[in-house]
Design a protein around this motif. Structure first.
Motif, mmCIF file in Angstrom:
data_model
loop_
_atom_site.group_PDB
_atom_site.id
_atom_site.type_symbol
_atom_site.label_atom_id
_atom_site.label_comp_id
_atom_site.label_asym_id
_atom_site.label_seq_id
_atom_site.Cartn_x
_atom_site.Cartn_y
_atom_site.Cartn_z
ATOM 1 N N TYR A 7 6.324 -19.131 2.041
ATOM 2 C CA TYR A 7 6.112 -18.360 0.808
ATOM 3 C C TYR A 7 6.551 -19.153 -0.406
ATOM 4 O O TYR A 7 5.898 -19.123 -1.466
ATOM 5 C CB TYR A 7 6.853 -17.028 0.882
ATOM 6 C CG TYR A 7 6.295 -16.080 1.924
ATOM 7 C CD1 TYR A 7 5.152 -15.309 1.662
ATOM 8 C CD2 TYR A 7 6.904 -15.949 3.169
ATOM 9 C CE1 TYR A 7 4.645 -14.437 2.626
ATOM 10 C CE2 TYR A 7 6.403 -15.088 4.128
ATOM 11 C CZ TYR A 7 5.266 -14.333 3.859
ATOM 12 O OH TYR A 7 4.760 -13.474 4.805
ATOM 13 N N ARG A 14 7.120 -12.485 -0.499
ATOM 14 C CA ARG A 14 6.879 -12.218 0.912
ATOM 15 C C ARG A 14 5.935 -11.044 1.134
ATOM 16 O O ARG A 14 5.351 -10.901 2.210
ATOM 17 C CB ARG A 14 8.201 -11.966 1.647
ATOM 18 C CG ARG A 14 9.185 -13.123 1.547
ATOM 19 C CD ARG A 14 10.369 -12.935 2.489
ATOM 20 N NE ARG A 14 9.996 -13.110 3.886
ATOM 21 C CZ ARG A 14 9.926 -14.282 4.517
ATOM 22 N NH1 ARG A 14 10.207 -15.400 3.842
ATOM 23 N NH2 ARG A 14 9.589 -14.344 5.794
ATOM 24 N N ASP A 15 5.779 -10.196 0.107
ATOM 25 C CA ASP A 15 4.849 -9.075 0.248
ATOM 26 C C ASP A 15 3.508 -9.361 -0.436
ATOM 27 O O ASP A 15 2.727 -8.447 -0.721
ATOM 28 C CB ASP A 15 5.454 -7.786 -0.313
ATOM 29 C CG ASP A 15 5.823 -7.924 -1.799
ATOM 30 O OD1 ASP A 15 5.749 -9.059 -2.332
ATOM 31 O OD2 ASP A 15 6.183 -6.894 -2.415
ATOM 32 N N SER A 17 -0.296 -10.201 -1.203
ATOM 33 C CA SER A 17 -1.538 -9.824 -0.527
ATOM 34 C C SER A 17 -2.290 -11.085 -0.091
ATOM 35 O O SER A 17 -1.992 -12.203 -0.547
ATOM 36 C CB SER A 17 -2.424 -8.996 -1.452
ATOM 37 O OG SER A 17 -2.851 -9.783 -2.555
ATOM 38 N N ARG A 62 0.893 -14.743 10.541
ATOM 39 C CA ARG A 62 1.842 -14.309 9.506
ATOM 40 C C ARG A 62 2.840 -13.320 10.080
ATOM 41 O O ARG A 62 4.038 -13.374 9.753
ATOM 42 C CB ARG A 62 1.077 -13.693 8.340
ATOM 43 C CG ARG A 62 1.989 -13.273 7.172
ATOM 44 C CD ARG A 62 1.181 -12.695 6.039
ATOM 45 N NE ARG A 62 2.038 -12.330 4.907
ATOM 46 C CZ ARG A 62 1.586 -11.760 3.792
ATOM 47 N NH1 ARG A 62 0.285 -11.523 3.634
ATOM 48 N NH2 ARG A 62 2.433 -11.459 2.803
ATOM 49 N N ARG A 63 2.344 -12.419 10.964
ATOM 50 C CA ARG A 63 3.256 -11.434 11.572
ATOM 51 C C ARG A 63 4.319 -12.136 12.397
ATOM 52 O O ARG A 63 5.507 -11.805 12.326
ATOM 53 C CB ARG A 63 2.450 -10.477 12.448
ATOM 54 C CG ARG A 63 3.292 -9.357 13.082
ATOM 55 C CD ARG A 63 2.495 -8.585 14.119
ATOM 56 N NE ARG A 63 2.100 -9.434 15.233
ATOM 57 C CZ ARG A 63 2.924 -9.777 16.209
ATOM 58 N NH1 ARG A 63 4.198 -9.362 16.207
ATOM 59 N NH2 ARG A 63 2.510 -10.550 17.184
ATOM 60 N N ASP A 66 6.808 -13.933 10.037
ATOM 61 C CA ASP A 66 7.744 -12.999 9.408
ATOM 62 C C ASP A 66 8.792 -12.515 10.398
ATOM 63 O O ASP A 66 9.903 -12.138 10.014
ATOM 64 C CB ASP A 66 6.986 -11.798 8.833
ATOM 65 C CG ASP A 66 6.152 -12.179 7.618
ATOM 66 O OD1 ASP A 66 6.433 -13.246 7.019
ATOM 67 O OD2 ASP A 66 5.224 -11.425 7.266
#
Length: 370
Positions: A7, A14-15, A17, A62-63, A66
């Protein structure tokens, strides 16, 4: 930078889109792409930016990222890593290190259809085939140049085969490398092309190819002869030659795997008393013993008179289905003899019996449909 948070590399929260991630990547790509920014570390930074984008642009990667995991650098998913993303945005010919295209290429494969008789299939056959293909030019021996001359370095691309061109893209103005339109990407030109082949290094010609077709082939089978096809441009490697087999139907014999099938018509007296007869097989005469009392549908087998298998040496058999011929026209004397025989044998009259699909009927159907 390799250990920096993805990021942070892209400069997004981090949030962020997916749209924000893509916009951030495009912005950085415009700044860091090696063809745009010649800085010493620009290319390395661009690789890390691309890796970060590969991971964060894919929902599943990405999941995992994270959750504490990561893909090793250079193995991102979305676009397949730096090399693929490079080609996606700037073309396969873009970037540095592009090489001139060789004039020598592999020739095309050739196909020849060969018609065989069933007899050719028993032992195999030798054939000399006429093939119309591209062959090496005897004048220039594949150099494409008139004898005594040679290729010269292209004045436009200076032998690289590519030239730089500025184009507009979704990243803005970028410099790409494209094949030189003067030398067609070869890096050299031919001032004096060979007059015989028009600078192709090959000509069309009819040639003879000798081939040993093995026993056991069948219709539809293709035999491959590596290196017997067309010669490539500029004397490049030969392609392959494929020989497609067609076996013509035979008037007497049909094929069942490695066995041959035939029908033997037997008169009623010979069926009753038995007989020895000579028949002509595909590889010569052979004697066949008809035992007394033979019935229509019985099969007489002659070992080793069938087809030699494609992979093996043990020949199949010749299987002969018996068909007892009942006379349809009798004179008075013949009829009297038959009636006398019937009374003497006290043969029962016709009656219904269980239906049986005999082997002979299957052979006959197979023969008719072959």
């Amino acid at each position: 930078m390799a250990d920096q948070d993805h990021y942070e590399i892209l400069g997004v929260p981090r949030d962020a889109s997916q749209d924000d991630i893509k916009k951030a990547y495009r912005r950085l790509a415009r700044q860091l792409h090696p063809d745009v920014n010649p800085g010493a570390d620009a290319e390395e930074k661009f690789k890390h930016v691309t890796h970060a984008y590969d991971v964060l642009s894919d929902p599943e990667q990405r999941r995992r990222y994270d959750a504490g995991g990561d893909m090793p650098f250079g193995q991102g998913g979305g676009f397949g890593g730096f090399g693929d993303i490079f080609e996606t945005f700037f073309g396969a010919a873009g970037g540095r290190g592009a090489r001139p295209r060789s004039r020598r290429e592999r020739g095309q494969d050739a196909l020849v259809r060969v018609n065989l008789d069933l007899g050719d299939v028993v032992f195999g056959v030798h054939r000399d085939l006429e093939v119309d293909t591209a062959v090496l030019c005897e004048t220039c021996q594949g150099s494409c140049c008139q004898p005594g001359t040679s290729e010269v370095t292209c004045d436009v691309c200076h032998g690289s085969g590519h030239v730089q061109r500025t184009v507009r893209s979704l990243l803005g103005n970028v410099v790409t490398s494209v094949p030189c339109n003067v030398c067609q990407g070869h890096g050299t030109t031919i001032p004096f092309p060979c007059a015989t082949c028009q600078g192709q290094g090959r000509v069309r010609a009819r040639r003879t190819v000798s081939v040993d077709i093995p026993a056991g082939v069948e219709t539809g089978l293709r035999l491959q002869m590596p290196g017997s096809g067309e010669v490539g441009p500029a004397g490049g490697p030969h392609g392959d030659l494929y020989i497609e087999i067609t076996v013509a139907p035979h008037e007497v014999f049909s094929r069942d795997g490695d066995d041959l099938l035939a029908t033997l018509e037997v008169s009623m007296p010979d069926a009753i008393l038995g007989a020895t007869t000579g028949i002509q097989s595909l590889d010569g005469p052979v004697e066949l013993e008809v035992r007394p009392g033979v019935q229509s549908g019985d099969v007489l087998t002659i070992k080793g008179r069938g087809i030699t298998p494609l992979r093996g040496s043990q020949r199949g058999d010749l299987r002969v289905g018996v068909h007892v011929v009942t006379p349809t026209r009798l004179d008075a004397k013949e009829r009297a003899l038959i009636e006398q025989f019937k009374k003497a044998t006290k043969a029962p009259g016709p009656k219904l019996a269980e239906f049986q699909q005999g082997l002979f009927a299957r052979l006959r159907d197979r023969f008719r449909n072959s």
